[in-house]
Design a protein around this motif. Structure first.
Motif, PDB file in Angstrom:
ATOM      1  N   GLY A 116       0.803  -1.219   0.000  1.00  0.00           N
ATOM      2  CA  GLY A 116       0.000   0.000   0.000  1.00  0.00           C
ATOM      3  C   GLY A 116       0.835   1.267   0.000  1.00  0.00           C
ATOM      4  O   GLY A 116       0.429   2.286   0.547  1.00  0.00           O
ATOM      5  N   LEU A 117       2.016   1.203  -0.620  1.00  0.00           N
ATOM      6  CA  LEU A 117       2.887   2.373  -0.656  1.00  0.00           C
ATOM      7  C   LEU A 117       2.412   3.350  -1.722  1.00  0.00           C
ATOM      8  O   LEU A 117       1.941   2.948  -2.779  1.00  0.00           O
ATOM      9  CB  LEU A 117       4.329   1.962  -0.939  1.00  0.00           C
ATOM     10  N   ARG A 118       2.573   4.625  -1.428  1.00  0.00           N
ATOM     11  CA  ARG A 118       2.159   5.654  -2.375  1.00  0.00           C
ATOM     12  C   ARG A 118       3.174   5.722  -3.501  1.00  0.00           C
ATOM     13  O   ARG A 118       4.369   5.803  -3.263  1.00  0.00           O
ATOM     14  CB  ARG A 118       2.055   7.013  -1.682  1.00  0.00           C
ATOM     15  N   MET A 125       8.335  10.709  11.126  1.00  0.00           N
ATOM     16  CA  MET A 125       7.396  10.486  10.032  1.00  0.00           C
ATOM     17  C   MET A 125       7.495   9.077   9.452  1.00  0.00           C
ATOM     18  O   MET A 125       6.717   8.702   8.597  1.00  0.00           O
ATOM     19  CB  MET A 125       7.614  11.509   8.924  1.00  0.00           C
ATOM     20  N   ALA A 126       8.459   8.293   9.897  1.00  0.00           N
ATOM     21  CA  ALA A 126       8.600   6.921   9.419  1.00  0.00           C
ATOM     22  C   ALA A 126       7.383   6.106   9.845  1.00  0.00           C
ATOM     23  O   ALA A 126       6.944   6.189  10.990  1.00  0.00           O
ATOM     24  CB  ALA A 126       9.877   6.308   9.969  1.00  0.00           C
ATOM     25  N   GLN A 127       6.861   5.338   8.920  1.00  0.00           N
ATOM     26  CA  GLN A 127       5.664   4.536   9.172  1.00  0.00           C
ATOM     27  C   GLN A 127       5.921   3.078   8.804  1.00  0.00           C
ATOM     28  O   GLN A 127       6.587   2.801   7.807  1.00  0.00           O
ATOM     29  CB  GLN A 127       4.493   5.054   8.325  1.00  0.00           C
ATOM     30  N   PRO A 128       5.364   2.133   9.568  1.00  0.00           N
ATOM     31  CA  PRO A 128       5.502   0.731   9.178  1.00  0.00           C
ATOM     32  C   PRO A 128       4.533   0.403   8.042  1.00  0.00           C
ATOM     33  O   PRO A 128       3.426   0.924   7.981  1.00  0.00           O
ATOM     34  CB  PRO A 128       5.120  -0.026  10.447  1.00  0.00           C
ATOM     35  N   VAL A 181       8.875   2.817   6.192  1.00  0.00           N
ATOM     36  CA  VAL A 181       8.993   3.713   5.042  1.00  0.00           C
ATOM     37  C   VAL A 181       8.883   5.160   5.504  1.00  0.00           C
ATOM     38  O   VAL A 181       8.198   5.467   6.473  1.00  0.00           O
ATOM     39  CB  VAL A 181       7.925   3.430   3.968  1.00  0.00           C
ATOM     40  N   HIS A 182       9.588   6.002   4.813  1.00  0.00           N
ATOM     41  CA  HIS A 182       9.525   7.441   5.049  1.00  0.00           C
ATOM     42  C   HIS A 182       8.740   8.010   3.877  1.00  0.00           C
ATOM     43  O   HIS A 182       9.309   8.273   2.829  1.00  0.00           O
ATOM     44  CB  HIS A 182      10.930   8.051   5.111  1.00  0.00           C
TER      45      HIS A 182
END
Length: 172
Positions: free
Chosen positions: A75-77, A108-111, A98-99
Motif C-alpha cells: 500500500g505504498l504511495r 514520520m517513518a511509518q511501518p 517507510v519514510h
C-alpha cells in the motif's frame, strides 16, 4: 494512462490544494498494469546461452515487476521514491519502515506490512539475483560485473535490494 487502465487525471479545484494521486486507478487497472509488467518479463526471458545484454534486460523487467508488486501489496504511495533495503527485506520480516513524507523527520517513518505475496516475491527476487550474479560472473562483461558486485553486496544484506543497470552503466 489509458493503455494501462488508469482513469482520467483528477482536476485541482482553484481554492483547494491537490490531495492524493492525480490519477485514479480503475477497478481493472491493477490487472492491466501487472499483466503488462508480467508480459515484459516473459517476453524478455533469456535462454541458457543468453548474452549479458539479454540477461540485463530481463533483470530490469523482473525488478520493475517485483518492486511494483511489493509497493502495491504494501500500500505504498507511488508518488514517493522508497529505499527498499536488503536488511529490511531478506530475512522474512513482516513489515518495513517507510519514510513517505517529505522533510526526513524520523518521526514520520511509518511501518508498512508485507503480506504473503510480497514476501514470496522478495524470496523469488533474491533467488533470481543470486542466479544472475553467477551467470554475469561467467560472462565476464564489464557492465554485468559492476551489477553483479552490487547485487552480491545486496544479497549479503547491505544497501538497496532492488538494483538495475542504466544504459550508461550506472547501478541504480
Amino acid at each position: 494512462f489509458a493503455s494501462m487502465g488508469w482513469g482520467v487525471p483528477a482536476v485541482d479545484a482553484e481554492q483547494l490544494p491537490s490531495l492524493g494521486s492525480r490519477a485514479t486507478l480503475r477497478p481493472n487497472g491493477a490487472k492491466h498494469l501487472f499483466a503488462a509488467l508480467a508480459e515484459a518479463v516473459t517476453t524478455s526471458r533469456p535462454g541458457r546461452n543468453a548474452h549479458a545484454r539479454r540477461l540485463l534486460e530481463h533483470h530490469a523487467h523482473f525488478t520493475r515487476y517485483c518492486v511494483a508488486l511489493i509497493c502495491f501489496c504494501a500500500g505504498l504511495r507511488e508518488i514517493q521514491c522508497y529505499r527498499l533495503l536488503a536488511e529490511e527485506l531478506l530475512h522474512g520480516q513482516g513489515q518495513i519502515v517507510v519514510h513517505d513524507k517529505q522533510g526526513g523527520d524520523a518521526l514520520m517513518a511509518q511501518p508498512a506490512l508485507l503480506n504473503a505475496q510480497a514476501s514470496e516475491q522478495i524470496r523469488l527476487y533474491a533467488a533470481h539475483a543470486r542466479a544472475l550474479v553467477r551467470r554475469l560472473l561467467r560472462l565476464n562483461d564489464h557492465h554485468g560485473l559492476v551489477l553483479a558486485q552490487r547485487l552480491r553486496i545486496a544479497m549479503e544484506g547491505t544497501g538497496p535490494l532492488f538494483l538495475t543497470l542504466s544504459s550508461s552503466g550506472a547501478v541504480h
